[in-house]
Design an enzyme around this catalytic site. Structure first.
Site, PDB file in Angstrom:
ATOM      1  N   ARG A   1      64.789  34.417  35.228  1.00  0.00           N
ATOM      2  CA  ARG A   1      64.406  35.802  35.554  1.00  0.00           C
ATOM      3  C   ARG A   1      65.257  36.371  36.679  1.00  0.00           C
ATOM      4  O   ARG A   1      65.527  37.582  36.689  1.00  0.00           O
ATOM      5  CB  ARG A   1      62.925  35.860  35.927  1.00  0.00           C
TER       6      ARG A   1
ATOM      7  N   LYS B   1      45.480  32.389  17.629  1.00  0.00           N
ATOM      8  CA  LYS B   1      44.286  33.102  17.169  1.00  0.00           C
ATOM      9  C   LYS B   1      44.568  34.467  16.552  1.00  0.00           C
ATOM     10  O   LYS B   1      45.424  35.197  17.022  1.00  0.00           O
ATOM     11  CB  LYS B   1      43.352  33.325  18.359  1.00  0.00           C
TER      12      LYS B   1
ATOM     13  N   GLY C   1      56.649  35.210  25.790  1.00  0.00           N
ATOM     14  CA  GLY C   1      55.691  34.105  25.804  1.00  0.00           C
ATOM     15  C   GLY C   1      56.196  32.884  25.060  1.00  0.00           C
ATOM     16  O   GLY C   1      57.351  32.493  25.183  1.00  0.00           O
TER      17      GLY C   1
ATOM     18  N   GLY D   1      52.822  39.599  27.324  1.00  0.00           N
ATOM     19  CA  GLY D   1      51.752  40.592  27.152  1.00  0.00           C
ATOM     20  C   GLY D   1      52.315  41.986  26.909  1.00  0.00           C
ATOM     21  O   GLY D   1      51.826  42.726  26.056  1.00  0.00           O
TER      22      GLY D   1
HETATM   23  P1  AMP Z   1      49.772  32.088  21.127  1.00  0.00           P
HETATM   24  O1  AMP Z   1      49.659  31.889  22.607  1.00  0.00           O
HETATM   25  O2  AMP Z   1      48.669  32.859  20.531  1.00  0.00           O
HETATM   26  O3  AMP Z   1      51.141  32.577  20.728  1.00  0.00           O
HETATM   27  O4  AMP Z   1      49.594  30.645  20.490  1.00  0.00           O
HETATM   28  C1  AMP Z   1      50.484  29.600  20.709  1.00  0.00           C
HETATM   29  C2  AMP Z   1      49.770  28.318  20.515  1.00  0.00           C
HETATM   30  O5  AMP Z   1      49.278  28.227  19.174  1.00  0.00           O
HETATM   31  C3  AMP Z   1      50.702  27.134  20.698  1.00  0.00           C
HETATM   32  O6  AMP Z   1      50.290  26.415  21.832  1.00  0.00           O
HETATM   33  C4  AMP Z   1      50.519  26.332  19.401  1.00  0.00           C
HETATM   34  O7  AMP Z   1      50.392  24.944  19.641  1.00  0.00           O
HETATM   35  C5  AMP Z   1      49.230  26.877  18.826  1.00  0.00           C
HETATM   36  N1  AMP Z   1      49.173  26.677  17.368  1.00  0.00           N
HETATM   37  C6  AMP Z   1      50.038  27.120  16.457  1.00  0.00           C
HETATM   38  N2  AMP Z   1      49.698  26.686  15.223  1.00  0.00           N
HETATM   39  C7  AMP Z   1      48.599  25.940  15.349  1.00  0.00           C
HETATM   40  C8  AMP Z   1      47.781  25.200  14.432  1.00  0.00           C
HETATM   41  N3  AMP Z   1      48.059  25.159  13.143  1.00  0.00           N
HETATM   42  N4  AMP Z   1      46.719  24.563  14.936  1.00  0.00           N
HETATM   43  C9  AMP Z   1      46.446  24.606  16.261  1.00  0.00           C
HETATM   44  N5  AMP Z   1      47.182  25.283  17.166  1.00  0.00           N
HETATM   45  C10 AMP Z   1      48.245  25.936  16.725  1.00  0.00           C
END
Ligand code: AMP
Length: 397
Positions: free
Chosen positions: A36, A203, A354, A377
């Protein structure tokens, strides 16, 4: 671009306030990644090379207690900046007061100073984070013009961005912010088509608004990662112990309905019994899942299918990993998509911040894309179609 940029400013002899994003990862007072700081150098160099008097500031971490204050000083960041610039940067260990004001007045053309973590002001009634009007006006009073180059906080209206902009004659975007506005802004507002969005991550609930907005503007929305299983379950498939949000099934159904023909779901998966970095027990369609299993990644057929689709795109935005990419055995889907993006040389390829940005950088794809966003974000909210206060506050040309 309709927004004023650092190139449009007359900087000679001016006191130039520069809001940078120096929120770097630190361990025991040592900077573990100075990306950064490096990324801010073009804007800083432009200001001092053109005779500006640079007044730099940033937040670092969260400051809620005196202990946070003790561990979140920008002093080591200032030292690193000096090394990178090869130039003295006067550090003022205050966020206001006579020492700071005298130092600003003492600056000569082409000289720099940095003041302390803007969030030290949060100890006194969250003045920075709640955009206290007195604080924004005070910081604005220290300078003649303002450059905002901190995209990471552009989705927040804080005293150190919006507060200053409100109280100063001109606010311009730095080179970093300009790039974010150009690439993410254009993808959302005026994309070259076909425009494909790739969305993954843990999620559905975190990305409802993004999916919803992108369904309006993208030609295809490709889904992977943990959120895929909520979509599959909403269609009646058995998903074993895979990640799911049971309270979001109706919503997933609605999104599928809205995105008929636009949403693509994975067609095969990497199954395993435990959430561990061990080889998958088998690959196959969701109907092949066995009792007690879960899926931690998309499978090779999905990578092939998505790669083919992505090869036709002229704009691609990617946010969120396709699987548990932190485990080597379940990083193949994410790497496959990175490869597909890298291969499409005709497309504008944009990686949201992220986890997606760190995956791209850690897997060696840093130079393979048009743009890797510096804000997690902020880039998500931009993709949701929201106006970002830190971008809005930049003066129009
Ligand atoms: P996000 O912060 O919403 O972008 O989510 C990223 C996180 O989602 C990472 O730490 C991944 O390990 C998790 N992730 C991705 N695919 C899966 C899966 N099939 N089952 C569990 N966690 C997952």
């Amino acid at each position: 671009m309709a927004k004023l940029t650092v190139r449009d400013l007359d900087l000679k002899g001016k006191k130039v306030l520069i809001r940078v994003d120096f929120n770097v990862p630190m361990k025991d007072g040592v900077i573990t990644d100075d990306n950064r700081i490096q990324a801010a150098l073009p804007t800083i160099n432009h200001v001092i090379d053109n005779g500006g008097r640079a007044i730099l500031f940033s937040h670092l971490g969260r400051v809620k207690t005196l202990e946070d204050k003790a561990t979140n000083s920008l002093k080591p960041v200032c030292k690193r900046l000096e090394e990178l610039l090869g130039k003295k940067v006067l550090f003022i260990p205050e966020t206001r007061g006579k020492a700071l004001e005298d130092a600003v007045e003492g600056l000569k053309d082409g000289e720099l100073l940095m003041f302390e973590n803007t969030r030290f002001e949060d100890l006194d009634g969250n003045k920075e984070s709640k955009n206290n009007p007195e604080l924004g006006a005070y910081w604005a009073s220290l300078g003649d013009v303002f450059i905002n180059d901190a995209f990471g906080t552009a989705h927040r209206a804080h005293a150190s961005n919006v507060g200053i902009a409100k109280n100063i004659s001109k606010t311009a975007a730095g080179f970093l912010l300009e790039k974010e506005i150009k690439f993410i802004g254009e993808a959302v507002n005026n994309p070259k088509r076909p425009f494909i969005a790739v969305l993954g991550g843990a999620k559905v609930s975190d990305k409802i608004s993004v999916i919803d907005n992108l369904l309006n503007i993208a030609d295809k929305v490709i889904i992977g990662g943990g959120m895929a299983y909520t979509f599959l379950k909403s269609q009646g498939y058995e998903i074993g112990n895979s990640l799911v949000e049971l309270d979001k099934l109706d919503l997933a159904k609605e999104l599928l309905e809205k995105g008929k023909g636009k949403i693509m779901l994975p067609v095969d998966f990497a199954f395993t019994k435990e959430f561990k970095d061990e080889k998958p027990t088998h690959y196959g369609p969701i109907t092949a899942i066995k009792e007690g299993e879960m899926s931690l990644d998309i499978g090779p057929k999905t990578v092939e299918l998505y790669t083919k689709e992505l090869s036709k795109a002229k704009t691609i935005v990617w946010n969120g990993p396709m699987g548990v990419f932190e485990f080597e055995n379940y990083a193949k889907g994410t790497k496959g998509i990175l490869e597909a993006l890298a291969k499409n040389k005709d497309a504008i390829t944009i990686i949201g911040g992220g986890d997606s940005a760190s995956a791209a950088i850690n897997f060696g794809y840093e130079d393979k894309f048009t743009h890797i966003s510096t804000g997690g974000g902020a880039s998500l909210e931009y993709l949701e179609g929201k106006a970002l206060p830190g971008v809005e506050c930049v003066s129009n040309k």
